[in-house]
Design a protein around this motif. Structure first.
Motif, short mmCIF file in Angstrom:
data_model
loop_
_atom_site.label_atom_id
_atom_site.label_comp_id
_atom_site.label_asym_id
_atom_site.label_seq_id
_atom_site.Cartn_x
_atom_site.Cartn_y
_atom_site.Cartn_z
N LEU A 5 -13.22 -25.07 9.00
CA LEU A 5 -12.79 -26.39 9.47
C LEU A 5 -11.32 -26.63 9.11
O LEU A 5 -10.55 -27.16 9.91
N SER A 6 -10.93 -26.20 7.92
CA SER A 6 -9.54 -26.36 7.49
C SER A 6 -8.61 -25.54 8.38
O SER A 6 -7.55 -26.02 8.80
N LEU A 7 -9.04 -24.30 8.68
CA LEU A 7 -8.22 -23.44 9.54
C LEU A 7 -8.13 -24.02 10.95
O LEU A 7 -7.07 -23.97 11.59
N GLU A 8 -9.23 -24.59 11.44
CA GLU A 8 -9.22 -25.21 12.76
C GLU A 8 -8.24 -26.38 12.81
O GLU A 8 -7.46 -26.51 13.77
N ASN A 9 -8.25 -27.21 11.78
CA ASN A 9 -7.32 -28.35 11.74
C ASN A 9 -5.87 -27.87 11.69
O ASN A 9 -4.99 -28.43 12.33
N ASP A 10 -5.64 -26.80 10.91
CA ASP A 10 -4.29 -26.23 10.83
C ASP A 10 -3.85 -25.68 12.18
O ASP A 10 -2.68 -25.84 12.58
N LEU A 11 -4.79 -25.02 12.89
CA LEU A 11 -4.46 -24.42 14.17
C LEU A 11 -4.12 -25.49 15.21
O LEU A 11 -3.25 -25.29 16.06
N ARG A 12 -4.81 -26.62 15.13
CA ARG A 12 -4.53 -27.71 16.07
C ARG A 12 -3.07 -28.20 15.93
O ARG A 12 -2.45 -28.63 16.88
N ARG A 13 -2.56 -28.12 14.69
CA ARG A 13 -1.20 -28.60 14.45
C ARG A 13 -0.16 -27.49 14.59
O ARG A 13 1.04 -27.76 14.62
N ALA A 14 -0.63 -26.24 14.65
CA ALA A 14 0.30 -25.11 14.61
C ALA A 14 1.23 -25.07 15.82
O ALA A 14 2.42 -24.77 15.68
N ILE A 15 0.69 -25.37 17.02
CA ILE A 15 1.53 -25.34 18.23
C ILE A 15 2.58 -26.44 18.15
O ILE A 15 3.76 -26.21 18.44
N GLU A 16 2.16 -27.63 17.74
CA GLU A 16 3.10 -28.74 17.65
C GLU A 16 4.21 -28.45 16.63
O GLU A 16 5.37 -28.79 16.83
N ARG A 17 3.84 -27.79 15.54
CA ARG A 17 4.81 -27.50 14.49
C ARG A 17 5.60 -26.21 14.75
O ARG A 17 6.39 -25.79 13.90
N GLU A 18 5.33 -25.55 15.88
CA GLU A 18 6.01 -24.31 16.26
C GLU A 18 5.82 -23.22 15.21
O GLU A 18 6.74 -22.46 14.88
N GLU A 19 4.60 -23.16 14.67
CA GLU A 19 4.27 -22.10 13.71
C GLU A 19 3.82 -20.82 14.41
O GLU A 19 3.82 -19.75 13.79
N LEU A 20 3.44 -20.91 15.68
CA LEU A 20 3.03 -19.73 16.43
C LEU A 20 4.24 -19.03 17.02
O LEU A 20 5.18 -19.67 17.50
N VAL A 21 4.22 -17.71 16.94
CA VAL A 21 5.31 -16.91 17.51
C VAL A 21 4.70 -15.74 18.28
O VAL A 21 3.52 -15.41 18.11
N LEU A 22 5.50 -15.14 19.12
CA LEU A 22 5.07 -13.94 19.83
C LEU A 22 5.82 -12.73 19.30
O LEU A 22 7.04 -12.78 19.08
N HIS A 23 5.09 -11.65 19.10
CA HIS A 23 5.69 -10.35 18.86
C HIS A 23 5.42 -9.50 20.12
O HIS A 23 4.46 -9.75 20.84
N TYR A 24 6.28 -8.53 20.35
CA TYR A 24 6.21 -7.76 21.59
C TYR A 24 6.15 -6.26 21.27
O TYR A 24 6.93 -5.75 20.47
N GLN A 25 5.19 -5.58 21.92
CA GLN A 25 5.09 -4.13 21.74
C GLN A 25 5.46 -3.42 23.04
O GLN A 25 4.91 -3.73 24.10
N PRO A 26 6.40 -2.47 22.98
CA PRO A 26 6.84 -1.78 24.20
C PRO A 26 5.74 -0.92 24.82
O PRO A 26 4.92 -0.32 24.11
N ILE A 27 5.74 -0.86 26.13
CA ILE A 27 4.92 0.08 26.90
C ILE A 27 5.89 1.03 27.59
O ILE A 27 6.80 0.60 28.30
#
Length: 441
Positions: free
Chosen positions: A44-66
């Motif tokens: 539940l704690s992780l779910e609440n954190d995840l709900r705020r993660a996008i707003e707080r710009e905590e999510l990032v993308l990494h890229y792997q070459p093909i």
């Protein structure tokens, strides 16, 4: 009665046990235990954190070459989500994507990932990498709950990117839900010019009928079939069959999880189109990806492209003086020479360099020369092997030559003329073997 003291708490604990049973696949039961409450609270704690993660710009993308095995160029970058959690640090997708799926948070997360990846590929194209596509994963939940066609159109318009730049990666489970509607949606996406990739092929339903029915452009061989190549006969047969079948249907093939030169050569020989894995690069943040591409967009330093295997000799000998003498003669004949004084060092060089001929001392401490060359023949079938020994190992040498593991046996110290003749013949045999495999493809 030991599980709690109030009706409300007992019902809550019963719910927790019920959800644990559902998580195990259903048709089962679980007794409540206190650790379930701990895990439920953490979830539940992780779910609440995840709900705020996008707003707080905590999510990032990494890229792997093909990487294309034909041109050695990076042709696509797969976008992979990471979460910079304020307390737990960088989290990988396996630690939060399943939760996002369960809670429906995958919908905003998926939209964010698509917009971010398209913006990144637009910038890279403007930098000069004109052939790049962005690979974005689409979950079954997204496919089921969203108007995915409209979502994709909006993301392309917002990023001002041509549909050609987007490769949507879907799993086999997506194809099996509401087949009629799925076929219609995929055809709409395909008609827009978007490339459709079937991820983790071979691990799900693996029904061949949908390869004919759906407009799939690319199959991705799951890493579980690549991990033990080329030594595992079953995996080798599966990978070869997937490549052959896909090409018959006009579908390109990407092999995931490529981590070694031996895997790369096996896949190249079978005609695999593209490869992806740690052998080339780990998933990188955008700034490091751009740096990698700017330094070497063909990744020649990873694939050994600059080395000519038709003239590279690897000498394996723990006698430094004897190895130096062989090196001097070979270099005088125009051959490129690599030296290794251990079997482990030789295998490391073979992973990184393209070698045409190996000359190995018969009595290496870690492994006899014949045993090593038999292993070498399985891993690198185009490499031609010469065995050398200062001892009278004639019977061992004769057997090795007769089985095909060894091309020639030389006595040490090597007679220069005999060595030159053996090297010229071995490199000619290597060119013939490599040419025969190319013509068969």
């Amino acid at each position: 009665p030991a599980d709690d003291t109030t009706v409300e708490c007992l019902l809550r604990n019963a719910d927790i046990a019920m959800y644990r049973a559902k998580d195990q696949g259903g048709n089962s039961f679980h007794f409540y235990s206190s650790d379930m409450t701990t895990k439920a609270r953490a979830r539940l704690s992780l779910e609440n954190d995840l709900r705020r993660a996008i707003e707080r710009e905590e999510l990032v993308l990494h890229y792997q070459p093909i990487v294309s095995l034909r041109t050695r160029e990076v042709v696509a970058i797969e976008a992979l989500a990471r979460w910079n959690h304020p307390q737990r640090g960088l989290l990988l997708p396996s630690e939060f994507i399943p939760l996002a799926e369960e809670t429906g948070l995958i919908l905003p997360l998926g939209e964010w990932a698509m917009h971010s990846a398209l913006n990144e590929v637009r910038q890279l194209v403007h930098t000069g990498f004109v052939s790049l596509r962005a690979g974005v994963n689409i979950s079954a939940h997204q496919f089921r709950q969203q108007d995915i066609v409209h979502t994709v159109q909006a993301a392309l318009a917002a990023a001002d990117v041509h549909p050609y730049r987007l490769q949507l990666e879907i799993t086999e489970s997506v194809l099996m839900q509401n087949i009629e509607a799925t076929e219609k949606t995929l055809r709409s996406l395909s008609e827009m010019g978007i490339e459709l990739s079937l991820d983790d092929f071979g691990t799900g339903y693996s029904s061949l009928s949908y390869l004919k029915r759906f407009p799939i452009d690319v199959l991705k061989i799951d890493r579980s079939f690549v991990r033990d190549l080329p030594g595992d006969d079953d995996d080798a047969a599966i990978a070869s069959a997937i490549i052959s079948m896909a090409h018959t249907l006009g579908i390109a093939v990407v092999a995931e999880g490529v981590e070694s030169r031996a895997q790369l050569e096996f896949l190249r020989e079978r005609g695999c189109n593209y490869v992806q894995g740690y052998y080339f690069s780990h998933p990188l943040p955008a700034n490091l990806l751009k740096q990698l591409l700017l330094e070497d967009s063909r990744l020649s330093s990873f694939t050994g492209e600059n080395a000519n295997d038709a003239s590279t000799l690897l000498v394996i000998d723990d006698d430094a003086q004897g190895a130096a003498a062989i090196e001097a003669i070979a270099k005088a004949e125009g051959y490129r020479v690599l030296l290794a004084d251990t079997i482990a060092g030789a295998l490391d060089l073979l992973e990184r360099e393209r070698v045409g001929v190996v000359l190995c001392d018969q009595r290496m401490p870690e492994m006899g020369g014949v045993g090593f060359m038999e292993k070498l023949r399985r891993l690198y079938p185009d490499v031609v092997c010469i065995l050398a020994s200062a001892h009278a190992d004639f019977e061992v040498a004769r057997q090795a030559v007769n089985t095909g593991a060894v091309y020639k046996f030389l006595r040490k110290p090597c007679d220069p003329e005999e060595l030159i003749a053996a090297l010229n013949g071995a490199f000619a045999a290597h060119r013939t073997a490599a040419g025969a495999r190319v013509s068969r493809r």
